[in-house]
Design a protein around this motif. Structure first.
Motif, PDB file in Angstrom:
ATOM      1  N   LYS A 116       0.959  -1.207  -0.101  1.00 56.85           N
ATOM      2  CA  LYS A 116      -0.170  -0.216   0.129  1.00 56.85           C
ATOM      3  C   LYS A 116       0.761   1.258  -0.023  1.00 56.85           C
ATOM      4  N   SER A 117       1.961   1.058   0.650  1.00 58.61           N
ATOM      5  CA  SER A 117       2.917   2.345   0.753  1.00 58.61           C
ATOM      6  C   SER A 117       4.410   1.878   1.314  1.00 58.61           C
ATOM      7  N   ALA A 118       5.355   2.587   0.960  1.00 60.09           N
ATOM      8  CA  ALA A 118       6.748   2.266   1.327  1.00 60.09           C
ATOM      9  C   ALA A 118       7.118   3.749   1.732  1.00 60.09           C
ATOM     10  N   LYS A 119       7.864   3.605   3.199  1.00 66.06           N
ATOM     11  CA  LYS A 119       8.565   4.701   3.563  1.00 66.06           C
ATOM     12  C   LYS A 119       9.898   4.101   4.072  1.00 66.06           C
ATOM     13  N   VAL A 120      10.584   5.408   4.478  1.00 65.32           N
ATOM     14  CA  VAL A 120      11.830   5.280   5.404  1.00 65.32           C
ATOM     15  C   VAL A 120      11.877   6.508   6.375  1.00 65.32           C
ATOM     16  N   ASP A 131       6.988   7.607  -1.364  1.00 63.02           N
ATOM     17  CA  ASP A 131       7.290   7.695  -2.904  1.00 63.02           C
ATOM     18  C   ASP A 131       6.757   9.153  -3.231  1.00 63.02           C
ATOM     19  N   ASN A 132       5.769   9.765  -2.538  1.00 64.71           N
ATOM     20  CA  ASN A 132       5.315  10.945  -3.056  1.00 64.71           C
ATOM     21  C   ASN A 132       5.053  12.133  -2.034  1.00 64.71           C
ATOM     22  N   ILE A 184       7.047  -0.991   5.227  1.00 65.99           N
ATOM     23  CA  ILE A 184       6.300  -1.347   4.292  1.00 65.99           C
ATOM     24  C   ILE A 184       4.816  -1.592   4.946  1.00 65.99           C
ATOM     25  N   GLU A 185       3.773  -0.793   4.293  1.00 69.20           N
ATOM     26  CA  GLU A 185       2.419  -1.129   4.751  1.00 69.20           C
ATOM     27  C   GLU A 185       1.937  -1.860   3.794  1.00 69.20           C
ATOM     28  N   ILE A 186       1.254  -3.175   4.275  1.00 74.99           N
ATOM     29  CA  ILE A 186       0.653  -3.954   3.520  1.00 74.99           C
ATOM     30  C   ILE A 186      -0.930  -3.807   3.280  1.00 74.99           C
ATOM     31  N   SER A 187      -1.483  -3.637   2.025  1.00 80.61           N
ATOM     32  CA  SER A 187      -2.808  -3.134   1.720  1.00 80.61           C
ATOM     33  C   SER A 187      -3.639  -4.592   2.213  1.00 80.61           C
ATOM     34  N   GLN A 188      -4.343  -4.317   3.374  1.00 84.88           N
ATOM     35  CA  GLN A 188      -5.426  -5.354   3.592  1.00 84.88           C
ATOM     36  C   GLN A 188      -6.505  -5.575   2.675  1.00 84.88           C
ATOM     37  N   GLU A 189      -6.876  -4.769   2.339  1.00 80.80           N
ATOM     38  CA  GLU A 189      -8.092  -4.854   1.092  1.00 80.80           C
ATOM     39  C   GLU A 189      -7.559  -5.865   0.105  1.00 80.80           C
TER      40      GLU A 189
END
Length: 568
Positions: A116-120, A131-132, A184-189
């Motif tokens: 769902k999203s990637a962060k540091v 990423d944005n 890394i957040e995993i998209s549960q949907e």
């Protein structure tokens, strides 16, 4: 043969009867169902276990690839520069590094549909890069994700209903702050959608659960009860009954992800080939029903009639009839039951006598205890008044006070009988009031009605009225400076006499009154026995549960105690 059958006990009779009737039918249905069930269940088991293994392996490969991307990203030089040497970097260099990292994060995000999203998160510059976007580090999120986990055995972190994979770098076993955290957040949907595609049965579903950490990702129609019933094995297939339905449940634990993939389907849909045996089943069921009628009649003849006689005897005992015995001519277990019943009735008669005698002794002991507990406070005050009167010239007040005090102690120490007529009991209470009047002459107004003549000869336990009057002085009126009132009234209602003692003491809340009444009515022998409880119990022992004390708020807005006595 019949002679031998009559000699054996009921249990062997029942065993032989049911075995002779049910063994042929059981064997026939068992062979048919085992053949069909073994064939279909083998196929379903293999299919479900293969599917679970395949999808579990697919998830392992996918998330292993994501973890590998995170590790590669953690080795970039720009992360090292921003984490350790940001103070020597120009604004332009920092901005350039940010853009490079954002491009790499975008690549990671697009590398899998589950991301769902990637962060540091870089604590040195208090920046969270995705990423944005670029922002400050959320403190709660950083604290939740800065956890050292074994990414090769249990990489997931479940926080605030969100699923993450976190990689603090470097790993600090001494709990020091890391240089940065890749999360890394995993998209549960999307993960739920993938789980729904794993099964094609409308009554089945798939779940991804972590039994150790207690989180789960479920598809549609999911039941949490499956998780509770799973065995401790790493994989397998179980049959479970959930919400009134039977399900086949296949599961496999991932040693790489630390999760368990659970797939279940409704048994009646999965075991479709067994429906061909329905006709045979109903035929056997019909025959079984006829045989059950015959067996039930045999059971009735063997068991029901003796039990019916025993139940009737118990009902007579409930009604108080203890003068009965049961006779049984057989040599089986019912003979033992009937013998024990007769012994029980005899023991009940003896126990009732013992309990009655014990209650009488307790009543007698409580009366003796009450007689022996002369209130020292009252005695000291009385002696003080005598001292004051003795210093004056002898007058009528001293004579009256001495007479009242003499009568009071004479009644208290008079032990020849446990019962007195109500007139004597009332007179004793009046003596107590007259003594207290010398002390509270200007503070308390006493209205003590005359006892009705028809009630004067009622025999009552000793010391039932004076302790209540004493309680009114001690807890309600003793500390009043003026305006105190004490009323003792007598009311005749049919065959019942009510003696009401009320005062203008402290304002008593209804909840307190209910609590005191509950303690009064309690049968707990271990609770502390106060004066009111003592009087209440002795009245119940003497006259029955319909009589005794009742507590309420009186017309004077103080505490009121009502004694309920029979006039006969």
């Amino acid at each position: 043969m019949k002679f031998i059958f009559d000699k054996i006990t009921i249990y062997p009779k029942l065993v032989l009867t049911f075995l002779l009737v049910l063994i042929p039918l059981f064997l026939l249905s068992l062979i048919m169902n085992q053949y069909g069930s073994a064939y279909v269940k083998t196929e379903i088991t293999n299919s479900m276990q293969s599917k679970v293994h395949f999808y579990n392996s697919a998830l392992e490969k996918e998330f292993t690839r994501i973890i590998q991307l995170m590790k590669e990203f953690a080795s970039y030089d720009d992360l090292d520069l921003l984490s350790n040497r940001s103070e020597i970097m120009s604004y332009y260099d920092q901005l350039t590094s940010f853009r490079k990292l954002q491009k790499e994060l975008s690549v990671i995000k697009n590398a899998s549909n589950y991301i769902k999203s990637a962060k540091v998160l870089i604590p040195a510059i208090d920046r969270a890069l995705s990423d944005n976007s670029i922002g400050t580090i959320p403190k709660d999120e950083f604290a939740a994700l800065n956890v050292v986990t074994n990414i090769y055995e249990s990489p997931f972190i479940y926080w605030q209903d969100r699923l993450f994979i976190s990689l603090p770098y470097p790993i600090q076993l001494n709990r020091l702050a890391p240089e940065f955290v890749v999360d890394i957040e995993i998209s549960q949907e999307l993960l739920k959608d993938a789980l729904l595609q794993f099964t094609d049965q409308t009554a089945g579903s798939t779940m991804l659960v972590n039994l150790d950490k207690g989180w789960k990702i479920t598809g549609e129609h999911a039941h949490d009860d499956f998780i509770k019933e799973l065995s401790s094995a790493s994989k397998g297939l179980q049959s479970m009954r959930i919400a009134g339905q039977n399900f086949l449940v296949a599961f496999e634990k991932s040693d790489i992800l630390g999760t368990t993939l659970v797939m279940y389907e409704l048994e009646q849909n999965a075991l479709g080939p067994l429906r061909k045996f329905t006709i045979w089943f109903w035929m056997i069921s019909g025959l079984s029903f006829i045989l059950i009628i015959i067996v039930s009649y045999s059971v009735y003849r063997l068991i029901h009639q003796p039990l019916k006689n025993l139940v009737r005897a118990f009902r007579k005992v409930e009604q108080g009839n203890l003068n009965l015995t049961l006779d049984y001519r057989g040599k089986d277990e019912f003979q033992y039951l009937y013998t024990q019943f007769n012994a029980m009735v005899q023991n009940l008669q003896q126990m009732i006598y013992k309990v009655y005698e014990q209650k009488y002794r307790v009543q007698h002991a409580e009366l003796k205890q009450l007689q022996s507990q002369i209130n020292p406070h009252f005695l000291y005050n009385s002696l003080f008044i005598l001292y004051r009167l003795a210093k004056k010239n002898r007058d009528e007040n001293q004579i009256k006070f001495t007479k009242y005090l003499s009568d009071y102690f004479q009644f208290m120490t008079y032990n020849s009988s446990d019962e007195v007529c109500l007139a004597d009991e009332v007179q004793h209470a009046k003596n107590y009031v007259e003594i207290q009047t010398f002390r509270f002459a200007d503070q308390i107004e006493v209205v003590f009605q005359e006892l009705p003549e028809a009630c004067s000869h009622i025999m009552v336990p000793r010391l039932i009225l004076q302790p209540i009057v004493e309680n009114a002085y001690k807890h309600g009126l003793e500390h009043r400076q003026n305006g105190g009132k004490l009323h003792v009234t007598f009311v005749e209602q049919d065959d019942i006499l009510l003696i009401m003692v009320e005062d203008t003491g402290k304002h008593v809340d209804e909840a307190v009154i209910k609590s005191l009444q509950k303690r009064l009515d309690s049968t707990d022998a271990s609770q502390e026995t106060s004066g009111l409880i003592n009087v209440h119990r002795r009245l119940i022992y003497r006259f029955g549960a319909d009589f005794g004390l009742a507590l309420s708020r009186g017309l004077l807005q103080g505490f009121q105690v009502t004694l309920k006595l029979p006039m006969q």
